[in-house]
Design a protein around this motif. Structure first.
Motif, short mmCIF file in Angstrom:
data_model
loop_
_atom_site.label_atom_id
_atom_site.label_comp_id
_atom_site.label_asym_id
_atom_site.label_seq_id
_atom_site.Cartn_x
_atom_site.Cartn_y
_atom_site.Cartn_z
N GLY A 149 0.74 -1.14 -0.10
CA GLY A 149 0.10 0.03 0.09
C GLY A 149 0.63 1.10 0.05
O GLY A 149 2.07 1.35 -0.35
N PRO A 150 0.16 2.32 0.39
CA PRO A 150 0.86 3.62 0.59
C PRO A 150 2.39 3.78 1.38
O PRO A 150 2.19 3.01 2.37
N ILE A 151 3.17 4.11 0.68
CA ILE A 151 4.70 4.51 1.18
C ILE A 151 4.67 6.11 1.31
O ILE A 151 4.49 6.91 0.80
N GLY A 152 5.19 6.25 2.68
CA GLY A 152 5.53 7.76 2.95
C GLY A 152 6.60 8.26 2.43
O GLY A 152 7.44 7.50 1.75
N LYS A 153 6.97 9.61 2.24
CA LYS A 153 8.10 10.31 1.71
C LYS A 153 9.51 9.68 2.54
O LYS A 153 10.40 9.77 1.62
N ASP A 154 9.51 9.12 3.39
CA ASP A 154 10.66 8.75 4.27
C ASP A 154 10.74 6.98 3.80
O ASP A 154 11.77 6.47 4.26
N GLY A 155 9.91 6.78 3.05
CA GLY A 155 10.11 5.06 2.75
C GLY A 155 9.49 4.16 3.44
O GLY A 155 9.45 2.85 3.04
N SER A 156 8.81 4.68 4.50
CA SER A 156 8.14 3.67 5.26
C SER A 156 6.46 3.57 4.99
O SER A 156 5.95 4.54 4.53
N PRO A 157 6.01 2.30 5.27
CA PRO A 157 4.71 2.03 4.65
C PRO A 157 3.70 3.03 5.65
O PRO A 157 4.19 3.09 6.92
N ILE A 158 2.87 3.61 5.24
CA ILE A 158 1.73 4.23 5.75
C ILE A 158 0.65 3.11 6.28
O ILE A 158 0.06 3.57 7.27
N GLY A 159 0.07 2.31 5.49
CA GLY A 159 -1.00 1.34 5.58
C GLY A 159 -2.26 2.13 4.68
O GLY A 159 -2.12 3.03 4.25
N GLY A 160 -3.37 1.44 5.07
CA GLY A 160 -4.62 1.84 4.51
C GLY A 160 -5.73 1.38 5.46
O GLY A 160 -5.51 0.83 6.24
N ASP A 161 -6.92 1.86 4.87
CA ASP A 161 -8.18 1.35 5.58
C ASP A 161 -8.98 0.48 4.78
O ASP A 161 -10.06 -0.02 5.24
N THR A 162 -8.51 0.07 3.52
CA THR A 162 -9.19 -0.78 2.75
C THR A 162 -8.22 -1.54 2.03
O THR A 162 -6.98 -0.97 1.54
N GLU A 163 -8.61 -2.89 1.61
CA GLU A 163 -7.51 -3.71 0.90
C GLU A 163 -8.46 -4.87 0.27
O GLU A 163 -9.48 -5.02 0.32
N VAL A 164 -7.98 -5.07 -0.99
CA VAL A 164 -8.01 -6.14 -1.91
C VAL A 164 -7.10 -7.06 -2.25
O VAL A 164 -5.96 -6.61 -2.49
N ILE A 165 -7.27 -8.35 -1.92
CA ILE A 165 -6.35 -9.38 -2.09
C ILE A 165 -6.80 -10.55 -3.00
O ILE A 165 -7.75 -11.00 -2.59
N LEU A 166 -6.17 -10.89 -3.98
CA LEU A 166 -6.47 -11.96 -4.97
C LEU A 166 -5.40 -12.91 -5.06
O LEU A 166 -4.35 -12.29 -5.52
N ASN A 167 -5.62 -14.42 -4.85
CA ASN A 167 -4.53 -15.27 -4.81
C ASN A 167 -5.12 -16.35 -5.76
O ASN A 167 -6.16 -16.86 -5.50
#
Length: 109
Positions: A13-31
């Protein structure tokens, strides 16, 4: 098997300007995975994964489907399979690794 293999944990998901993950409030995963038993104890397979993690109310970190493909080798034990997976990004971006590997024990089914 519960993520998009090919991405480091929390880096889909979203990555901050410092390169660390921000996280999110919604996801979709297909395998999707095709498996072939070599013996009673060894299974090999190919997989396609896709997914997105995003923040619904922030256009900067909106929905972006990412795809990976790879292979798996499983050793069947009494407590479930021990899996070695290697996932490759199909839509790699600048600065991202080409692949990631995973080791898991057990099954999600």
């Amino acid at each position: 098997r519960t993520t998009v293999r090919g991405f480091r944990e929390n880096y889909l998901g979203p990555i901050g300007k410092d390169g660390s993950p921000i996280g999110g409030d919604t996801e979709v995963i297909l395998n999707g995975e095709m498996r072939y038993s070599l013996t009673k104890k060894f299974v090999v397979g190919l997989f396609l994964d896709a997914g997105s993690v995003w923040l619904r109310d922030q256009d900067e970190f909106g929905f972006e489907m990412r795809e990976t493909a790879g292979y798996t080798i499983k050793y069947i034990t009494p407590v479930g399979p021990v899996s070695f997976d290697m996932g490759f990004k199909l839509d790699r971006k600048k600065g991202e690794s080409a692949s990631e590997w995973y080791i898991t024990i057990g099954t999600i089914f």
